[in-house]
Design an enzyme around this catalytic site. Sequence first.
Site, PDB file in Angstrom:
ATOM      1  N   ASP A 179      -4.650  12.815  -8.533  1.00 16.10           N
ATOM      2  CA  ASP A 179      -3.609  12.127  -9.307  1.00 16.10           C
ATOM      3  C   ASP A 179      -4.182  10.910 -10.040  1.00 16.10           C
ATOM      4  OD1 ASP A 179      -3.804  11.140  -6.497  1.00 16.10           O
ATOM      5  OD2 ASP A 179      -2.240   9.725  -7.089  1.00 16.10           O
ATOM      6  N   GLU A 201       2.083   3.284  -8.406  1.00 18.79           N
ATOM      7  CA  GLU A 201       2.513   4.676  -8.307  1.00 18.79           C
ATOM      8  C   GLU A 201       3.475   5.002  -9.448  1.00 18.79           C
ATOM      9  OE1 GLU A 201       1.739   7.074  -6.174  1.00 18.79           O
ATOM     10  OE2 GLU A 201       0.949   6.119  -4.352  1.00 18.79           O
ATOM     11  N   HIS A 225      -1.610   5.975  -9.534  1.00 14.50           N
ATOM     12  CA  HIS A 225      -1.327   7.167  -8.744  1.00 14.50           C
ATOM     13  C   HIS A 225      -0.119   7.891  -9.344  1.00 14.50           C
ATOM     14  CE1 HIS A 225      -3.412   5.356  -5.081  1.00 14.50           C
ATOM     15  NE2 HIS A 225      -3.081   4.265  -5.751  1.00 14.50           N
ATOM     16  N   HIS A 277      -6.349   7.454  -9.078  1.00 14.36           N
ATOM     17  CA  HIS A 277      -6.709   7.801  -7.703  1.00 14.36           C
ATOM     18  C   HIS A 277      -7.802   8.865  -7.695  1.00 14.36           C
ATOM     19  CE1 HIS A 277      -4.825   8.368  -3.410  1.00 14.36           C
ATOM     20  NE2 HIS A 277      -5.990   7.773  -3.382  1.00 14.36           N
TER      21      HIS A 277
END
Length: 200
Positions: free
Chosen positions: A175, A129, A47, A165
């Site tokens: 993303d 992330e 992400h 994602h």
Amino acid sequence: MTPPEGRGAGAPLPLWRDGWYRYARALVSPNFGPRPEGAQIDLVVIHSISLPPGEFGNGNVQRLFTNQLDWEAHGYFQGIRGLQVSSHFFIARTGALWQFVGCGDRAWHAGESKYRGRGNCNDDSIGIELEGLEGGIFEAPQYETLTGLCAALLEAYPIAHIAGHEHIAPGRKQDPGPGFDWPLLQDSLALPARYFPETV
């Protein structure tokens, strides 16, 4: 689940302990749950995130994942007020690495999703992330940390797929976006194309 405690001086540290990675700074999120019985942890989801969008290094992502974000601190936060989410890992622009949820547990990062013929990707995935913007570029230290982390995950879990994602929630999420260098990650990990989305 709690992160691993330190060991005595001189004792070797394992790379993993109860799903917590040795080289990540542990910051435990309350936003997690058990994985379904028999879940195979075979997917890594990448992400991108920044809070507010485009602002980096302010600690807001860490606050979001630990339910400590001040909703009044920025107008953007009103649109996500009360959101309870988490990812297993967060990689800052500097390459610094945090872990919020043990890999044996289910973090809340994917949302409504489907990939490789299965839905509910939170059940059997590990979320990473990257601090950044959808479509923006990412920094060399982030790729270095991501490569090392993915290599460690590949050794510890039956990872067979690495996707964004955008690939598990097409049309809903974008993303990490076109600024992410998928060929670089593939080359760095020396993995065949079957590990990655066909669109990469």
